[in-house]
Design an enzyme around this catalytic site. Structure first.
Site, short mmCIF file in Angstrom:
data_model
loop_
_atom_site.label_atom_id
_atom_site.label_comp_id
_atom_site.label_asym_id
_atom_site.label_seq_id
_atom_site.Cartn_x
_atom_site.Cartn_y
_atom_site.Cartn_z
N GLU A 78 0.84 -1.20 0.09
CA GLU A 78 0.04 0.00 0.06
C GLU A 78 0.78 1.24 0.01
OE1 GLU A 78 -1.04 -2.64 1.39
OE2 GLU A 78 -2.95 -3.15 0.55
N HIS A 87 -12.28 -4.43 8.43
CA HIS A 87 -12.92 -4.24 7.05
C HIS A 87 -14.16 -3.77 7.12
CE1 HIS A 87 -10.12 -7.71 6.33
NE2 HIS A 87 -10.17 -7.74 4.94
C1 LIG Z 1 -2.60 -4.47 3.84
C2 LIG Z 1 -3.55 -5.34 3.10
N1 LIG Z 1 -3.76 -5.30 1.84
C3 LIG Z 1 -4.53 -6.22 0.93
C4 LIG Z 1 -5.47 -6.84 1.76
C5 LIG Z 1 -6.32 -7.76 0.92
N2 LIG Z 1 -5.89 -9.05 0.80
C6 LIG Z 1 -6.26 -9.94 1.86
S1 LIG Z 1 -5.80 -11.57 1.33
C7 LIG Z 1 -4.80 -11.07 0.32
C8 LIG Z 1 -3.98 -11.96 -0.69
C9 LIG Z 1 -2.68 -12.28 0.55
O1 LIG Z 1 -1.84 -13.08 -0.28
P1 LIG Z 1 -0.82 -14.04 0.43
O2 LIG Z 1 -0.09 -13.17 1.51
O3 LIG Z 1 -0.15 -14.88 -0.61
O4 LIG Z 1 -1.69 -15.08 1.42
P2 LIG Z 1 -2.88 -16.20 0.80
O5 LIG Z 1 -4.41 -15.46 0.94
O6 LIG Z 1 -2.40 -16.46 -0.28
O7 LIG Z 1 -3.09 -17.08 2.21
C10 LIG Z 1 -5.03 -9.57 -0.09
C11 LIG Z 1 -4.36 -8.75 -0.98
C12 LIG Z 1 -5.19 -7.09 3.10
N3 LIG Z 1 -5.93 -7.72 3.85
N4 LIG Z 1 -4.20 -6.34 3.52
#
Ligand SMILES: Cc1ncc(C[n+]2csc(CCOP(=O)(O)OP(=O)(O)O)c2C)c(N)n1
Ligand SMILES: Cc1ncc(C[n+]2csc(CCOP(=O)(O)OP(=O)(O)O)c2C)c(N)n1
Ligand SMILES: [Mg+2]
Ligand SMILES: [Mg+2]
Lengths: 324, 335, 324, 335
Positions: A59, A128
């Site tokens: 971000e 959220h």
């Molecule tokens: C700071 C932030 N940015 C965006 C999000 C939205 N978001 C939730 S899960 C996710 C993907 C996360 O990917 P990863 O770290 O690989 O974990 P996975 O979901 O694959 O377990 C995103 C972008 C968030 N929760 N927090």
């Protein structure tokens, strides 16, 4: 007029602005797949990956890089996914984007739009669901916009994109599916103009975003009791349409300010304080405010219900105001 | 700094070295005036001198084109001056005068000169790296061959923005030259004590960025390395250049810097880039008188500028309300 | 009673708390050298590097790690250097520290104190001068404290450290050198209690932090014109001492709220709106607010002066209020 | 998961493998119930299944002591379950019931169970890494031999907090096991496309952290590597463990995940850790019936739990106002 959703209205407005102005681009996580809610659907296909820019989860860089792009002539539309995650990029928004023009003595502008979906939505819980519009109103240099209808989500997004200063643009997640009439040709709506959502003579309800609909519902209920509430949709919080609010309140002589955000320190306080200061002699009763209790947003439906500002509560507050 | 464009690699010609020498003295003289101004209570905000680090400014910014973009830090006078900013406007800014680069609204930590693509010093450590990435993205989109140079300190590599910016620049192959000006301290802290692993360069490499390291006090090699790095960036990919230098003053003009061992400071003084450059110029045949004349001219120039600037007009008070924003600008005193 | 500075009072209070409670530690940049302003001087020598913790420049981790430490029984005092840099750690403060107790259903507490020096100070300009207390008041879960005197900086810091929830503790940079009487033995001051800085019958000035002194100066000027202003120092913004404010305002029937922060959306709005709503019938005139114009803080002294809330302006506003 | 403590390295004994198998099925059965609950509109908030990633949960959390601290993500059911949380309380939390781990205030993304030192899932990607560092700092200060395990996704390594947390943990030599659960996607994005350099492991090394890599779907080796890593962390230094796995469902239970090539998914299904574990157990002599019984038992347990939980009482509405804070808590409805 064709009826489309709030989401589709925003999507189209963005597409139209991108067609009109090659300097407009959008950047954020998962935009290539259409964005989390689908509000960017199809745009990658039309505009390509240089203008629909998929970003890593970073971000600070999403917003910070947009400041650099904006200072060099781009007009980025910055997707923050949920307003809550914009908190990861507050330095870039508040210390950089909002201050650059002033701090550098007017040598530059930072024309960017930060989209921050807000609000309660399907038990999304504390991280959220926040509505922090009051923060941004307090920050010099920012414009704050919160559309409530499909038509406004088109016209205001266009205006935000054309604005030469940073705009915090807050869509409400619960409104994505809302349908409404939107003209084929949408003109930008001047920032800072309120919309009268309902006409009434007995009390003015000043509100914005999803609460416009809740307030209108309350007003309809009140109409059955022969109380005619006027509902003003502020649309832009900064600048806010003082003229429209003053005009209406001077007429009805009673005002209730309603927002979904926490009541304490919410933007309702600014309006109420301003009206008390400047319109006191025209008021039949002091300005009243409704907002969420000062608690984080809980997950469980009955708890979420408890902290929600409902049509019932608005109607109840309006009645009390009329008795006073 | 048009006059330094000719040279060829480390075999720096005498004229080019002379020009660097002159610019280093101009930076130092500028900052010495600013420090005296702060002591006299005429320069108001905090001044972060770059005395001892001038070689980085001349070698990096001296090799940039006028239309290349520069982003600097709280310690940015040298960078800005070499990029081509008017020292009078800069001094006016420090003194809070109307003719300052930012009309007096910014001060030392927010000097910017968009006329020479200098997009700002920054009061937030590490914030400029992400801004640089966006500017580079814009340049790339325009198909421009301009590049972005972003200079930051060794302390900034411990902020998360370092990772986010370098990752993004590498993923998008953006034309950014990241320059870490490693002066060994972040304020009163020895940065190495709070930096794990091999530091900036190792991090850059792990983030997929081509990385170069250089003695930041040795003008000729630094010049060659910076030139090479800039050429690569202009070719379209990000580079990280880590320069090792030393801050000969305190963190701010008010900081006595008692936390530094005297021997360390003494050793660093021996490596003062201006001194080293003078030695090279002597080898190249310059007379003492010529060297002295360069120094004297720089001092004269800045003293005169300081004098003019401190007699320059203040900004009109109503300018406090301009350039906030177009829509919703403050139209009236709120009290 | 011995006279010591505001800075020294805070330093001593922290040292005393650290002696009293081994779980208290301090963390931030340059603490080992005494902190940027000297407010940690000598503490490393007494408590060692495990309790006076020097941090890399990494605000997210400074604050975020303190959340983890607090959830496991430490009581971190977190130094942010300037309130402006806390913006780099807002996610950790607002999404994590403030919400953990609630979100996790009361299983944990996050007893940390975030020290955020605020305010205008020697032409520090837009990124080193902000006063964003209004933001934190709007965030459920946070306590907000802003001491104005040396004695309060001792008593309130102690109370903040003993509080089991996250406290945003805002010292004013311009007060570090202020001297005042501080007892040898300082007791914690209950959070949420205002202090009457000056007694008066004609108008109540509600204020906090450095503005307490500016307001008192104004009050003294007004006294020469036979206007007796009462000055209430709020000390804690959340919770704020409604009783004290209501009592005073009910007596003087006129209220002026003064803060250094931007007026629009400032905490003054909350107080003014509350008083208008709840004390309307006792007011001889509507509540008035003074605050900074909605502009970033400029560098140049005449510009900085222009945006500063001065004793002159306070006096002028009080006079106007008395005429109304 | 006391029953898995005995094994010795990669020569996993049959009982230990059986226990892992059982736990993997419990996770999967739990999440399949949760997904059906979400489809039925009974589970309200977003559910992020970890189906396909169960091996990481059992190998990492199964080797933790009950008093070791765990920090997880939005995709944390498996971790929490193996750490020892009561699945009934977890299911109640998903269903927003009073007996939920957080009394219904948190939901799936904020499950925490401080009784077993599970300090929370987290809705903000990358936020748990810095929290973990502070918990470890506290443990170190106490002279405890407890450790902190912090699990996050491949997407989280692009957030700045990754650098800040690992740098700090390395500088202070803190007992944190950082576990990157690399399932190749961050939401709908292929993480590799937006991650520069060699990824998480290279970054960890550059930050001075000892780093191990492992197939995240292969229980026996993963178990050995996790055990070894945990031993090192317990010895007092941070370790980063990067596990390569795959998310067999969409990002959320509602996500059809059409962005994934069918072949990729098919190939990944072949490597389903439960399937692979079953094959190993067959080799070790387990009968099909025994395998089927383990699966059936897990499904029965979770189905029964789900049924109980969906009939559990809701939280009282006035609890919306509790546990906000002591001083300044909401005492009344503000309207
Ligand atoms: C700071 C932030 N940015 C965006 C999000 C939205 N978001 C939730 S899960 C996710 C993907 C996360 O990917 P990863 O770290 O690989 O974990 P996975 O979901 O694959 O377990 C995103 C972008 C968030 N929760 N927090
Ligand atoms: C985010 C942030 N944290 C802290 C500070 C305070 N601060 C100003 S300069 C500085 C030291 C910076 O060190 P380094 O990056 O090495 O640059 P140098 O001062 O040595 O040029 C610090 C900590 C800041 N400006 N911004
Ligand atoms: Mg440094
Ligand atoms: Mg992933």
């Amino acid at each position: 007029m064709p009826r489309i959703t709030y989401l589709e209205a925003g999507r189209r407005a963005l597409a139209e602005e991108m067609r009109r102005d090659p300097d407009v681009w959008a950047v954020g996580e998962d935009l290539g797949r259409g964005g989390v809610f689908g509000q960017y659907r199809g745009l990658l296909e039309e505009f390509g990956p240089e203008r629909i820019i998929d970003a890593p989860i970073s971000e600070n860089c999403i917003l910070g890089s947009s400041v650099g792009a904006a200072m060099t002539g781009a007009r980025p539309v910055v997707e923050m996914r949920f307003a809550d995650f914009a908190l990861c990029a507050i330095d870039e928004l508040v210390n950089q984007a909002a201050k650059a023009r002033y701090m550098f003595g007017g040598q530059t502008r930072v024309p960017l739009v930060v989209r921050e979906p807000v609000g309660l939505w399907k038990s999304a819980a504390a991280q959220h669901s926040q509505s922090l519009e009051a923060w941004y109103v307090h920050v010099p240099g920012l414009v704050v916009v919160m559309p409530a209808t499909p038509a406004d989500n088109a016209g205001l997004l266009k205006a935000a994109i054309r604005c030469d200063d940073p705009v915090v643009y807050m869509e409400h997640k619960d409104l994505w599916g809302l349908e409404g009439e939107v003209p084929e040709e949408v003109a930008p709506i001047p920032l800072g103009t309120a919309r009268r959502a309902r006409t009434g003579r007995d009390v003015t309800i000043v509100t914005w975003s999803a609460m416009v609909h809740t307030a209108t519902e309350a007003a309809e209920r009140l109409a059955g009791e022969r109380i005619e509430a006027e509902v003003l949709d502020l649309r832009t919080l900064w600048p806010w349409d003082r003229e429209a609010v003053f005009e209406s309140v001077a007429r009805t002589r009673r005002v209730l300010i309603v927002h979904e955000a926490v009541r304490v320190g919410g933007f309702g306080a600014e309006i109420a304080a301003t009206l008390a200061e400047e319109l006191d002699d025209r008021l039949a009763a002091p300005p009243r405010r409704l907002g969420a209790p000062r608690v984080p947003v809980p997950y469980s439906p009955p708890l979420e219900e408890e902290v929600r500002v409902s049509a019932d509560r608005i109607a109840e507050a309006a009645r009390a105001l009329l008795r006073s | 700094m048009e006059d330094t464009k000719g040279g060829s690699g480390a075999n720096l010609d005498r004229d080019r070295l002379c020009a660097f020498y002159r610019h280093m003295w101009r930076i130092r003289a500028f900052e010495e005036c600013a420090i005296r101004g702060a002591e006299a209570g005429e320069v108001f905000g905090t001044v972060h001198p770059s005395i001892g680090q001038e070689a980085v400014a001349v070698a990096v910014c001296g090799n940039l084109r006028r239309d290349d973009i520069l982003l600097s830090t709280h310690r940015g006078h040298g960078h800005t001056l070499v990029k081509g900013a008017d020292p009078y406007a800069m001094m006016c800014e420090l003194l809070g005068r109307a003719e300052g680069t930012c009309g007096g609204k910014g001060g030392s930590m927010h000097i910017a000169d968009f006329g020479i693509a200098m997009l700002g010093a920054n009061g937030v450590v590490g914030a400029n790296t992400v801004i640089a990435v966006g500017a580079a993205q814009r340049l790339k989109k325009l198909g421009s061959d301009r590049i972005v140079a972003c200079i930051f300190g060794d302390g900034a590599v411990n902020r998360g923005t370092f990772l986010e910016a370098l990752n993004w620049a590498a993923v998008r192959t953006l034309p950014v030259l990241f320059v870490c000006e490693d002066n060994r301290y972040s304020a009163s802290t020895r940065t190495a004590e709070l930096t794990a692993g091999e530091g900036a360069a190792a991090r850059g490499r792990a983030l997929g960025i081509e990385t170069a390291e250089a003695d930041g006090n040795e003008v000729p090699t630094l010049d060659a390395i910076a030139r090479e790095a800039i050429a690569r960036v202009r070719g379209g990919r990000p580079v990280l250049l880590v320069t090792r230098t030393y801050r000969l003053t305190g963190h701010t003009s008010r900081d006595p810097a008692g936390y530094r061992p005297q021997e360390e400071l003494a050793a660093a003084r021996e490596k003062d880039p201006i001194r080293r450059c003078a030695d090279l110029l002597r080898l190249a045949g310059l007379e003492e008188a010529e060297l002295a004349a360069i120094e004297a001219e720089a001092r004269r120039e800045m003293a005169e500028i300081y004098e003019r600037a401190r007699n320059a007009p203040w900004p009109r008070r109503d300018l406090a309300y301009t350039d906030v924003q177009d829509v919703g600008a403050p139209t009236e005193r709120p009290y």
